[in-house]
Motif scaffolding. Structure first.
Motif, PDB file in Angstrom:
ATOM      1  N   ASN A 197       0.827  -1.199   0.000  1.00 47.10           N
ATOM      2  CA  ASN A 197       0.000   0.000   0.000  1.00 47.10           C
ATOM      3  C   ASN A 197       0.868   1.258   0.000  1.00 47.10           C
ATOM      4  O   ASN A 197       1.734   1.421   0.855  1.00 47.10           O
ATOM      5  N   TYR A 198       0.607   2.167  -0.920  1.00 48.23           N
ATOM      6  CA  TYR A 198       1.370   3.416  -1.004  1.00 48.23           C
ATOM      7  C   TYR A 198       1.236   4.257   0.266  1.00 48.23           C
ATOM      8  O   TYR A 198       2.120   5.047   0.583  1.00 48.23           O
ATOM      9  N   ASN A 199       0.141   4.084   0.997  1.00 48.31           N
ATOM     10  CA  ASN A 199      -0.095   4.888   2.197  1.00 48.31           C
ATOM     11  C   ASN A 199       0.624   4.364   3.430  1.00 48.31           C
ATOM     12  O   ASN A 199       0.814   5.105   4.390  1.00 48.31           O
ATOM     13  N   THR A 200       0.993   3.081   3.429  1.00 49.11           N
ATOM     14  CA  THR A 200       1.533   2.479   4.651  1.00 49.11           C
ATOM     15  C   THR A 200       2.927   1.887   4.513  1.00 49.11           C
ATOM     16  O   THR A 200       3.610   1.709   5.528  1.00 49.11           O
ATOM     17  N   ALA A 201       3.344   1.553   3.309  1.00 45.93           N
ATOM     18  CA  ALA A 201       4.588   0.789   3.141  1.00 45.93           C
ATOM     19  C   ALA A 201       5.679   1.595   2.453  1.00 45.93           C
ATOM     20  O   ALA A 201       5.461   2.179   1.379  1.00 45.93           O
ATOM     21  N   GLY A 202       6.857   1.606   3.073  1.00 49.78           N
ATOM     22  CA  GLY A 202       8.001   2.248   2.434  1.00 49.78           C
ATOM     23  C   GLY A 202       8.361   1.587   1.121  1.00 49.78           C
ATOM     24  O   GLY A 202       8.834   2.250   0.186  1.00 49.78           O
ATOM     25  N   THR A 203       8.136   0.281   1.022  1.00 44.83           N
ATOM     26  CA  THR A 203       8.413  -0.441  -0.228  1.00 44.83           C
ATOM     27  C   THR A 203       7.604   0.148  -1.370  1.00 44.83           C
ATOM     28  O   THR A 203       8.119   0.367  -2.476  1.00 44.83           O
ATOM     29  N   ALA A 204       6.323   0.398  -1.121  1.00 45.44           N
ATOM     30  CA  ALA A 204       5.457   0.945  -2.167  1.00 45.44           C
ATOM     31  C   ALA A 204       5.866   2.370  -2.534  1.00 45.44           C
ATOM     32  O   ALA A 204       5.791   2.773  -3.705  1.00 45.44           O
ATOM     33  N   LYS A 205       6.307   3.143  -1.545  1.00 46.81           N
ATOM     34  CA  LYS A 205       6.794   4.491  -1.836  1.00 46.81           C
ATOM     35  C   LYS A 205       8.048   4.418  -2.723  1.00 46.81           C
ATOM     36  O   LYS A 205       8.240   5.251  -3.618  1.00 46.81           O
ATOM     37  N   LEU A 206       8.891   3.428  -2.472  1.00 43.70           N
ATOM     38  CA  LEU A 206      10.068   3.237  -3.325  1.00 43.70           C
ATOM     39  C   LEU A 206       9.650   2.887  -4.747  1.00 43.70           C
ATOM     40  O   LEU A 206      10.272   3.338  -5.711  1.00 43.70           O
ATOM     41  N   VAL A 207       8.592   2.086  -4.894  1.00 49.03           N
ATOM     42  CA  VAL A 207       8.089   1.749  -6.230  1.00 49.03           C
ATOM     43  C   VAL A 207       7.663   3.023  -6.962  1.00 49.03           C
ATOM     44  O   VAL A 207       7.986   3.212  -8.147  1.00 49.03           O
ATOM     45  N   ILE A 208       6.944   3.915  -6.270  1.00 51.24           N
ATOM     46  CA  ILE A 208       6.541   5.181  -6.893  1.00 51.24           C
ATOM     47  C   ILE A 208       7.767   5.966  -7.356  1.00 51.24           C
ATOM     48  O   ILE A 208       7.850   6.410  -8.517  1.00 51.24           O
ATOM     49  N   ASN A 209       8.726   6.159  -6.471  1.00 52.00           N
ATOM     50  CA  ASN A 209       9.921   6.925  -6.823  1.00 52.00           C
ATOM     51  C   ASN A 209      10.704   6.264  -7.960  1.00 52.00           C
ATOM     52  O   ASN A 209      11.246   6.952  -8.828  1.00 52.00           O
ATOM     53  N   THR A 210      10.757   4.940  -7.942  1.00 51.16           N
ATOM     54  CA  THR A 210      11.481   4.216  -8.992  1.00 51.16           C
ATOM     55  C   THR A 210      10.835   4.441 -10.345  1.00 51.16           C
ATOM     56  O   THR A 210      11.527   4.696 -11.344  1.00 51.16           O
TER      57      THR A 210
END
Length: 380
Positions: A197-210
């Protein structure tokens, strides 16, 4: 004759005295450097001794951990045994920790953050919620990229972003394994992909930035909108997809490959393949940091020193976490190399852009998803 011999002997003695008693500038400089190095080591040692005593006097530490549960527990219990300091800990995703300390506004209920990718750490640093500390053991970091330049966080491991797939399920459906990011958009994978989840997980935030760094701002966001059509589940934690690939509940998971590796090595799932996207992928730096306003500042600083030592980071591979380590005096996990995971096989990652824009990018993605941002993104 006797006089001449005496003169020769005197000359030889003089030369001997010069050879034994005088020193070249290089020798003098080397000795000075050696002395300075010894004094510096002694100073660091005395600093550490003083820090340990001050931390013991505080007697307590509260850790919020965003790494896996077993590693978090082992690291905290070892710290408690090593220093006699009572440790309380709680496992939360990076997004949950970030939200928690934002709500607490400089009066944190915890002392330190341990594990999880740096994008939420950077946002928290920007908001003034982390405490700067110049760690002694930071001298062992193998690259300056593995720390915040102002000491707001320090890297403890490195992980590669990629795909984990259940090869048996794909074969049963007559589908090929996806080998690159754009292939995930193929309608044949509809309802088969899990992401955090983009709202809760740093992994998902990294996916967005990537995706934004890889394809550009607008195309990167559009990619995530298109990818959403094939997403079945958004998990709260970044490791969520990996935990469901072996069972076949998740057929294709996006996340860190060391999480998939744990499913293969520790849980015996021989049906899981790990895929590094062929056009390139990014990486996380798992971090640790001190919360601004910590109630136990010396114990918190001692934790940072401990987290940057083999005593802590080598516990990862012993507890199902096979990330690459980023300090030069620790032993790398053999399992990662055995499965061909190369820590250098990654694209450059713009940490500064992520630091300045992650919050904005998450908002833009969620706005772009519009009505598609349905119950799958709920955080409760």
């Amino acid at each position: 004759m006797r006089k001449k011999l005496a003169l020769v002997m005197a000359g030889l003695l003089a030369l001997s005295a010069v050879g034994c008693g005088s020193k070249t500038k290089t020798e003098t400089k080397t000795e000075a450097q050696s002395t300075a190095s010894g004094q510096e080591a002694e100073t660091d040692e005395s600093k550490m001794e003083a820090l340990v005593e001050a931390a013991k006097a505080e007697g307590e530490l509260i850790v919020y951990g965003s790494c896996e549960d077993d590693y978090l527990a082992a690291a905290c219990e070892n710290f408690q045994d090593k220093y006699g300091i009572k440790v309380s800990y709680q496992r939360l995703s990076t997004g949950e920790v970030q939200s928690k300390i934002e709500e607490e506004k400089g009066n944190p209920s915890g002392d330190v953050w341990f594990g999880g990718t740096t994008d939420p750490y950077n946002v928290s640093a920007q908001e003034g919620l982390l405490e700067s500390y110049e760690a002694i053991n930071a001298s062992h970091l193998t690259n300056e990229a593995y720390r915040d330049p102002d000491g707001y966080w320090y890297g403890i491991y490195k992980g590669i972003l990629g795909f984990m797939v259940n090869r048996d399920e794909l074969a049963r459906m007559g589908l090929q394994e996806p080998r690159d990011w754009k292939e995930l958009l193929d309608p044949q994978y509809q309802g088969l992909i899990w992401l955090s989840n983009y709202n809760t997980a740093g992994t998902a935030k990294l996916v967005i930035n990537t995706m934004i760094q890889k394809y550009g701002h607008d195309e990167g966001i559009q990619y995530l909108v298109d990818l959403d059509k094939n997403i079945q589940v958004y998990t709260k934690s970044g490791s969520g997809p990996s935990k469901n690939v072996g069972t076949g509940e998740c057929v294709i998971g996006i996340g860190f490959l060391h999480d998939g590796l744990a499913q293969i090595v520790d849980n015996g799932y021989g049906n899981v393949d790990l895929i590094i996207p062929k056009s390139g992928t990014s990486f996380e730096v798992g971090a640790t940091a001190i919360f601004k306003g910590t109630k136990h500042p010396n114990a918190a600083r001692l934790w940072i020193e401990y987290a940057l030592s083999p005593d802590c980071v080598e516990l990862a591979a012993q507890n199902g976490s096979y990330q690459f380590l980023v300090i030069d005096n620790a032993k790398q996990p053999e399992q990662a190399a055995e499965f061909g995971l190369d820590p250098e096989n990654v694209m450059p990652y713009d940490f500064e852009d992520a630091k300045n824009n992650t919050t904005k990018y998450v908002e833009e993605v969620m706005n772009a998803l519009g009505n598609a941002a349905d119950d799958r993104f709920k955080t409760e």
